[in-house]
Write a protein that holds these residues in place. Structure first.
Motif, PDB file in Angstrom:
ATOM      1  N   TYR A  22       0.900  -1.170  -0.106  1.00 12.34           N
ATOM      2  CA  TYR A  22      -0.030  -0.112   0.033  1.00 12.34           C
ATOM      3  C   TYR A  22       0.866   1.322  -0.067  1.00 12.34           C
ATOM      4  O   TYR A  22       0.410   2.358  -0.557  1.00 12.34           O
ATOM      5  CB  TYR A  22      -0.865   0.051   1.195  1.00 12.34           C
ATOM      6  CG  TYR A  22      -2.132  -0.778   1.064  1.00 12.34           C
ATOM      7  CD1 TYR A  22      -3.122  -0.357   0.219  1.00 12.34           C
ATOM      8  CD2 TYR A  22      -2.191  -2.145   1.458  1.00 12.34           C
ATOM      9  CE1 TYR A  22      -4.323  -1.004   0.163  1.00 12.34           C
ATOM     10  CE2 TYR A  22      -3.375  -3.001   1.333  1.00 12.34           C
ATOM     11  CZ  TYR A  22      -4.414  -2.510   0.707  1.00 12.34           C
ATOM     12  OH  TYR A  22      -5.443  -3.275   0.525  1.00 12.34           O
TER      13      TYR A  22
ATOM     14  N   PHE B  21       1.436   3.526   2.094  1.00  9.40           N
ATOM     15  CA  PHE B  21       0.935   4.926   3.034  1.00  9.40           C
ATOM     16  C   PHE B  21       1.805   5.743   3.074  1.00  9.40           C
ATOM     17  O   PHE B  21       2.673   5.407   3.846  1.00  9.40           O
ATOM     18  CB  PHE B  21      -0.038   4.362   4.165  1.00  9.40           C
ATOM     19  CG  PHE B  21      -1.295   3.475   3.620  1.00  9.40           C
ATOM     20  CD1 PHE B  21      -2.275   3.984   3.050  1.00  9.40           C
ATOM     21  CD2 PHE B  21      -1.093   2.051   4.180  1.00  9.40           C
ATOM     22  CE1 PHE B  21      -3.509   3.008   2.772  1.00  9.40           C
ATOM     23  CE2 PHE B  21      -2.484   1.350   3.965  1.00  9.40           C
ATOM     24  CZ  PHE B  21      -3.509   1.811   3.220  1.00  9.40           C
TER      25      PHE B  21
ATOM     26  N   GLN C 166      -4.142   9.072   4.651  1.00 15.53           N
ATOM     27  CA  GLN C 166      -4.208   8.285   3.481  1.00 15.53           C
ATOM     28  C   GLN C 166      -4.896   6.821   4.163  1.00 15.53           C
ATOM     29  O   GLN C 166      -5.792   6.337   3.571  1.00 15.53           O
ATOM     30  CB  GLN C 166      -3.071   7.851   2.936  1.00 15.53           C
ATOM     31  CG  GLN C 166      -2.606   8.949   1.847  1.00 15.53           C
ATOM     32  CD  GLN C 166      -1.576   8.731   1.137  1.00 15.53           C
ATOM     33  OE1 GLN C 166      -1.042   7.504   1.116  1.00 15.53           O
ATOM     34  NE2 GLN C 166      -1.041   9.681   0.316  1.00 15.53           N
TER      35      GLN C 166
ATOM     36  N   ASN D 160      -8.313   7.459   5.312  1.00 18.15           N
ATOM     37  CA  ASN D 160      -9.413   7.424   3.981  1.00 18.15           C
ATOM     38  C   ASN D 160      -9.438   6.065   3.372  1.00 18.15           C
ATOM     39  O   ASN D 160     -10.737   5.940   2.999  1.00 18.15           O
ATOM     40  CB  ASN D 160      -8.707   8.321   3.055  1.00 18.15           C
ATOM     41  CG  ASN D 160      -8.664   9.780   3.305  1.00 18.15           C
ATOM     42  OD1 ASN D 160      -9.564  10.218   4.029  1.00 18.15           O
ATOM     43  ND2 ASN D 160      -7.872  10.432   2.628  1.00 18.15           N
ATOM     44  N   TYR D 161      -8.560   5.261   3.418  1.00 18.71           N
ATOM     45  CA  TYR D 161      -8.681   3.959   2.931  1.00 18.71           C
ATOM     46  C   TYR D 161      -9.757   3.107   3.588  1.00 18.71           C
ATOM     47  O   TYR D 161     -10.609   2.050   3.353  1.00 18.71           O
ATOM     48  CB  TYR D 161      -7.248   3.071   2.512  1.00 18.71           C
ATOM     49  CG  TYR D 161      -7.398   1.939   2.003  1.00 18.71           C
ATOM     50  CD1 TYR D 161      -7.766   1.530   0.861  1.00 18.71           C
ATOM     51  CD2 TYR D 161      -7.296   0.614   2.984  1.00 18.71           C
ATOM     52  CE1 TYR D 161      -7.905   0.419   0.257  1.00 18.71           C
ATOM     53  CE2 TYR D 161      -7.514  -0.624   2.414  1.00 18.71           C
ATOM     54  CZ  TYR D 161      -7.860  -0.963   0.982  1.00 18.71           C
ATOM     55  OH  TYR D 161      -7.984  -1.971   0.566  1.00 18.71           O
TER      56      TYR D 161
ATOM     57  N   SER E  83     -13.104   2.459   2.905  1.00 21.37           N
ATOM     58  CA  SER E  83     -13.491   1.431   1.541  1.00 21.37           C
ATOM     59  C   SER E  83     -13.622   0.163   2.170  1.00 21.37           C
ATOM     60  O   SER E  83     -13.762  -0.834   1.416  1.00 21.37           O
ATOM     61  CB  SER E  83     -12.513   1.541   0.681  1.00 21.37           C
ATOM     62  OG  SER E  83     -11.091   1.079   1.124  1.00 21.37           O
TER      63      SER E  83
ATOM     64  N   GLN F  39     -12.094  -5.710  -1.941  1.00 25.53           N
ATOM     65  CA  GLN F  39     -10.855  -5.194  -1.899  1.00 25.53           C
ATOM     66  C   GLN F  39      -9.609  -6.216  -1.721  1.00 25.53           C
ATOM     67  O   GLN F  39      -8.811  -6.268  -2.415  1.00 25.53           O
ATOM     68  CB  GLN F  39     -10.609  -4.084  -0.577  1.00 25.53           C
ATOM     69  CG  GLN F  39     -11.404  -3.014  -0.659  1.00 25.53           C
ATOM     70  CD  GLN F  39     -10.750  -1.938  -1.641  1.00 25.53           C
ATOM     71  OE1 GLN F  39      -9.518  -1.526  -1.764  1.00 25.53           O
ATOM     72  NE2 GLN F  39     -11.416  -1.719  -2.800  1.00 25.53           N
TER      73      GLN F  39
ATOM     74  N   TYR G  38      -6.554  -6.589  -4.301  1.00 25.53           N
ATOM     75  CA  TYR G  38      -5.286  -6.207  -4.248  1.00 25.53           C
ATOM     76  C   TYR G  38      -4.417  -7.833  -3.966  1.00 25.53           C
ATOM     77  O   TYR G  38      -3.333  -7.783  -4.166  1.00 25.53           O
ATOM     78  CB  TYR G  38      -5.156  -5.635  -2.647  1.00 25.53           C
ATOM     79  CG  TYR G  38      -5.213  -4.351  -2.936  1.00 25.53           C
ATOM     80  CD1 TYR G  38      -4.098  -3.551  -3.160  1.00 25.53           C
ATOM     81  CD2 TYR G  38      -6.455  -3.684  -2.736  1.00 25.53           C
ATOM     82  CE1 TYR G  38      -4.196  -2.092  -3.400  1.00 25.53           C
ATOM     83  CE2 TYR G  38      -6.554  -2.274  -2.894  1.00 25.53           C
ATOM     84  CZ  TYR G  38      -5.337  -1.514  -3.135  1.00 25.53           C
ATOM     85  OH  TYR G  38      -5.616   0.108  -3.205  1.00 25.53           O
TER      86      TYR G  38
ATOM     87  N   TYR H  87     -10.116   3.342  12.726  1.00 23.03           N
ATOM     88  CA  TYR H  87     -10.953   4.205  12.216  1.00 23.03           C
ATOM     89  C   TYR H  87     -12.002   4.458  13.271  1.00 23.03           C
ATOM     90  O   TYR H  87     -12.334   5.702  13.442  1.00 23.03           O
ATOM     91  CB  TYR H  87     -11.544   3.793  10.896  1.00 23.03           C
ATOM     92  CG  TYR H  87     -12.456   5.009  10.117  1.00 23.03           C
ATOM     93  CD1 TYR H  87     -11.947   6.024   9.577  1.00 23.03           C
ATOM     94  CD2 TYR H  87     -13.933   5.041  10.583  1.00 23.03           C
ATOM     95  CE1 TYR H  87     -12.683   6.790   8.757  1.00 23.03           C
ATOM     96  CE2 TYR H  87     -14.592   5.772   9.819  1.00 23.03           C
ATOM     97  CZ  TYR H  87     -13.802   6.762   8.949  1.00 23.03           C
ATOM     98  OH  TYR H  87     -15.025   7.867   8.426  1.00 23.03           O
TER      99      TYR H  87
END
Length: 631
Positions: free
Chosen positions: A555, A557, A562, A565-566, A569, A579, A583, A612
């Motif tokens: 990733y 980051f 960032q 923000n991910y 998702s 996802q 990936y 988060y």
């Protein structure tokens, strides 16, 4: 010339005389053979166990007896002789060390054949035949042969026309010994009924000191069957919490402790069944001690602890006539296992201090069942190629002398990672359970599960391994190189995650995957907002949550914003799966064919969702605390 005349029926008389002579000769031979047969039975009953493991004389005699029995089995003329054989076989087979002699001379097939032919009115003979089959099932080789003959189903059919209670119990115990863990798991109702019957016999026998016999069963026999059934973890739960029996003690744990203490005290040491009974009880208590919820009840009993310590220091004389099945560990090993699980937290803290004081190469311990030695040997040889990077601890190298469990405990304590070779045999072994529980529950060690074939772990293990990174080998004749590569990568990742300087311990040229790393000085991330994190902070978060470093590299980051923000998702399971699929392809391409394991991505996704959520909660609290209310 006078005419010659013969007496009337002279030819017939000669024929009769000849026939009579033949019959007398035949009868004489039959009597002689019958006497040899009966003499052979007496000799069989008086045979001693050979000290040189040469059982040829036993087998020769058994062949003669079997040939005679098969020839004359259905003849009324020989019924008494066959009855004598049925009386001798249970006594002979009860010396379970002799069961292979019966197998070698094909007795299991004949016993099952005779069981179909014999009349149910001959109850005593029927019981002796079933008793001999049961004795054969007490030996591991006997289990294998009887299962190949479909004995369990044959006994089910047999019981349809034989409703006798004692026969049902004997057949139930035989069936239990022949059952695989999967059969025990899928046929719970019948198995629970068998468990209740066994426990009732044990309870009744426990009240009949000093002989400890109830309904013709010595207490050791149902106890040994229990040891076999406890290989499936829910069996122990049923026994301890749900069994439909009445006991005087306030718990089943206390019941087994009391039997153990009383039996050891009341029975003389020269009793041939004392050792096997105490060994079975020790094995049951060992299984109980592996459950954290029963630890206090065991620790509180000082008499139990004293007896176990005494047993570990005694010189044990093995009874030569009784075979110890593989599912039952010897009494000293079981006693040591119980004592190890009864250790208090202070003792375990001292064990952890040993590792902190050691400055040397990392140590990798291999925990495995000896039945899987062929897989273990291959794995050891592959890992040994990296001996400049880490030491390998394995029992056959490190437990040749000294206190066995002490050596194993030290090996677990000193290890940075435990590799557990998980198979059906591992799940059934109390020694393996002991190692896993001590490493995972007590010492909180890093464990890499290595599954062999498609064997599924039982509940007690699955609950611990479901979120661990693992490897599965399906080709046990030649371990797959791709999987070995994955395993080395996991070991490398685990050692680095455990705050070891990777450049100090790993020679990158020897590893399948080369990564250039620098050692990071950790700081307290909780003191900063995630939005303020830099790349090193993000890497530290990956390491602290034991997430794949390869995902961090994938990733890349650049900052905490960032990362958050991910996280949006990954708000639900469908998005996580989407996802992962995206990936996985990129992961495979970047790392040259290396696979992104599903649980690796799922663990990362859940950790990021948690981060988060925590960040939003902290921001909400800060906003509330900054709000000024004027009255």
């Amino acid at each position: 010339m006078a005419k010659l005349t013969f007496p009337p029926n002279a030819d017939a008389d000669d024929d009769n005389n000849n026939s009579s002579n033949k019959n007398e000769t035949s009868d004489s031979k039959e009597i002689e053979t019958r006497e040899e047969f009966l003499s052979a039975l007496i000799k069989l009953q008086n045979f001693e166990i050979p000290t040189d493991n040469n059982f040829q004389e036993h087998e020769d005699l058994l062949k003669f007896i079997l040939n005679y029995a098969n020839l004359h089995f259905q003849s009324p003329k020989y019924s008494q002789s066959i009855h004598s054989l049925f009386s001798a076989l249970p006594e002979y087979s009860n010396k379970t060390i002799l069961v292979p002699c019966l197998i070698q001379t094909n007795y299991p097939e004949s016993l099952l054949k005779w069981l179909k032919l014999i009349s149910k009115e001959q109850l005593s003979d029927v019981e002796r035949l079933v008793g001999t089959i049961y004795n054969i099932s007490r030996h591991d080789n006997g289990v294998q042969v009887l299962n190949s003959l479909n004995t369990t189903n044959q006994l089910k059919d047999f019981l349809v026309n034989h409703p006798d209670i004692e026969l049902k119990i004997m057949c139930a115990m035989t069936t239990a010994l022949l059952s695989t863990p999967e059969q025990i798991k899928t046929d719970r109702k019948r198995m629970n009924n068998i468990l209740d019957q066994l426990l009732k016999i044990i309870i009744d026998a426990s009240k009949r000191s000093p002989k400890y016999v109830a309904k013709g069963w010595h207490i050791s026999e149902p106890l040994i069957v229990l040891v076999r059934l406890i290989c499936y973890d829910r069996t122990l739960d049923y026994i301890l919490q749900h069994a439909q029996v009445e006991i005087e003690q306030n718990s089943m744990v206390k019941f087994f402790i009391d039997i153990f203490l009383q039996f050891h005290k009341n029975v003389e040491d020269n009793d041939s069944l004392k050792l096997s009974t105490c060994t079975a009880l020790c094995n049951i208590l060992w299984s109980i001690s592996l459950r954290q919820q029963y630890k206090d009840e065991l620790e509180e009993n000082k008499q139990l602890k004293n007896l176990l310590e005494k047993i570990t220091n005694e010189k044990i004389v093995i009874n030569p006539i009784h075979y110890v099945p593989k599912y039952m560990e010897n009494i000293q090993k079981a006693a040591e296992g119980i004592l190890c699980n009864m250790k208090n937290d202070d003792d375990q803290g001292k064990d952890n201090e040993r590792l902190n004081s050691i400055k040397k190469k990392p140590s990798i311990m291999i925990s495995y069942a000896h039945s899987d030695n062929h897989v273990c040997s291959q794995l050891y040889n592959e890992l040994n190629k990296y001996e400049q990077n880490f030491d390998i601890w394995i029992d056959w190298k490190n437990t040749k002398t000294g206190y066995l469990w002490g050596k194993i405990a030290d090996g677990i304590t000193d290890a940075n990672i435990i590799l557990c070779l998980l198979s059906t045999k591992y799940y059934e072994s109390k020694s393996c359970q002991q190692e896993f529980v001590y490493a995972h529950d007590h010492l909180k060690k890093s464990i890499i599960p290595i599954f062999i074939l498609d064997d599924k772990p039982p509940g007690w293990l699955a609950i611990h391994t479901c979120m661990m990174k693992y490897v599965r080998f399906r080709n046990i004749k030649q371990l797959e190189q791709e999987k070995l590569k994955d395993l080395i990568g996991m070991i490398e990742e685990n050692l680095f995650d455990n705050n070891l300087k990777k450049d100090q311990y790993f020679s990158h040229q020897s590893l399948p995957v080369h990564h250039e790393e620098t050692y990071i000085e950790y700081r307290d991330l909780s003191q900063e907002k995630v939005q303020q994190w830099n790349q090193n902070d993000i890497k530290q978060w990956f390491q602290q949550n034991k997430l794949s470093i390869d995902l961090w590299k994938l990733y890349q980051f650049e900052n905490g914003t960032q990362l958050l923000n991910y996280a949006t998702s990954l708000s639900n399971d469908e998005k996580i799966e989407s996802q992962r699929q995206i990936y996985s392809e990129e992961f495979n391409e970047i790392f040259k064919g290396k696979r992104l394991l599903p649980h690796q991505f799922t663990t990362f996704a859940y950790a990021l969702r948690k981060l988060y959520s925590e960040q939003n909660t902290n921001e909400t609290k800060q906003q509330k605390s900054q709000t000024c209310v004027i009255s």
